[in-house]
Design an enzyme around this catalytic site. Structure first.
Site, PDB file in Angstrom:
ATOM      1  N   CYS A 162       0.108  -5.455   3.983  1.00 43.09           N
ATOM      2  CA  CYS A 162      -0.153  -4.091   3.155  1.00 43.09           C
ATOM      3  C   CYS A 162      -0.774  -4.669   1.992  1.00 43.09           C
ATOM      4  CB  CYS A 162       1.143  -3.601   2.855  1.00 43.09           C
ATOM      5  SG  CYS A 162       2.740  -4.835   1.463  1.00 43.09           S
ATOM      6  N   CYS A 163      -0.841  -3.232   1.347  1.00 44.43           N
ATOM      7  CA  CYS A 163      -1.943  -3.642   0.027  1.00 44.43           C
ATOM      8  C   CYS A 163      -3.545  -4.278   0.307  1.00 44.43           C
ATOM      9  CB  CYS A 163      -1.360  -4.342  -1.006  1.00 44.43           C
ATOM     10  SG  CYS A 163      -1.251  -4.170  -3.065  1.00 44.43           S
ATOM     11  N   ILE A 164      -4.178  -5.306  -0.185  1.00 43.35           N
ATOM     12  CA  ILE A 164      -5.189  -5.962  -0.631  1.00 43.35           C
ATOM     13  C   ILE A 164      -5.129  -6.755   1.070  1.00 43.35           C
ATOM     14  CG2 ILE A 164      -4.021  -8.163  -1.962  1.00 43.35           C
ATOM     15  CD1 ILE A 164      -7.702  -5.830  -1.679  1.00 43.35           C
TER      16      ILE A 164
END
Length: 254
Positions: A162-164
């Site tokens: 998730c995210c970066i």
């Protein structure tokens, strides 16, 4: 009935057709490895994301083991100022703060011991697990991170990010489909929208999604969600991470 009650409430449950709490339903629990990158959004693991992942894994009944590389952080950020300090910290030691001390060096993580692996985001994924924060599309991935991703991929075991963190998969798994959210900033709602182009430059395919959504690359068993790549309410990020975890568990078949 009074006599039965005196013998304890657990004896009543079968009579009432109620399953006793904590009894096994016969399905083996999924064994999930979670890879951390420090403690703190600007120089390590995003703590809210890690916590959300752990809560959803707990709710799913998964057996969780946490790992982190035993290496120095790229740098240490004073989170009150957003500025680098002169401190030196270790990624494994900092990750232990999130794991409540129960953590193992990433070098010990073996795909054969787990059904799935999940990587929370935070800048640690781009600074400590890889050099993406500095080198962009020409980044390198930490050797053990690359090994873990390659081994889970070869074993056809699900990988959640998730995210970066999806940039790690884009760098290591050829042609992988991932999401880091939307591809335009939309007035500041998606401040890291340029990451989508970097994913494409790394050889991956970017699939635009909202924060509460996930993308599932079914052919590669990779599940991704934007999380804090977008500016939304915290509960929406929690929900998106929950969808990611749910899909990872589903792909394990457990």
């Amino acid at each position: 009935m009074a006599a039965l009650s005196a013998r304890g409430p657990r004896l009543l449950l079968p009579l009432l057709g109620v399953r006793a709490l904590h009894t096994s339903q016969g399905n083996p629990a999924a064994k999930v490895a979670v890879v951390l990158s420090g403690c703190g959004v600007y120089d390590g693991t995003e703590i809210h994301e890690a916590s959300a992942i752990l809560v959803h894994l707990s709710r799913a009944g998964a057996v969780v083991k946490m790992f982190a590389p035993d290496i120095p952080q790229m740098h240490v950020i004073d989170h009150t100022k957003g500025e680098a300090s002169q401190e030196s910290r270790n990624v494994l030691a900092e990750s232990a703060r999130i794991a409540r001390g129960d953590i193992t060096a990433l070098s010990q993580l073996k795909a054969q011991d787990h059904d799935a692996v999940i990587f929370p985001g935070g800048f640690g994924a781009a600074k400590n697990l890889s050099s993406f924060a500095v080198d962009g599309e020409s980044c390198r991935v930490h050797n053990d991170v690359q090994r873990v991703l390659e081994d889970f991929h070869k074993a056809k075991k699900p990988i959640g990010l998730c995210c970066i963190a999806p940039v790690l998969a884009a760098k290591v798994i050829p042609g992988v489909e991932v999401t880091v959210g939307q591809e335009e900033e939309q007035g500041g709602k998606w401040p890291y929208a340029g990451t989508a182009k970097a994913i494409q430059a790394l050889g991956g395919k970017h699939c635009p999604k909202e924060v509460h959504e996930v993308h599932v690359d079914k052919s590669r068993n990779v599940v991704t969600t934007p999380a804090f790549m977008g500016h939304v309410a915290l509960h929406t990020i929690f929900d998106g991470i929950g969808a990611m975890v749910s899909n990872v568990i589903k792909l394990t078949g457990k």
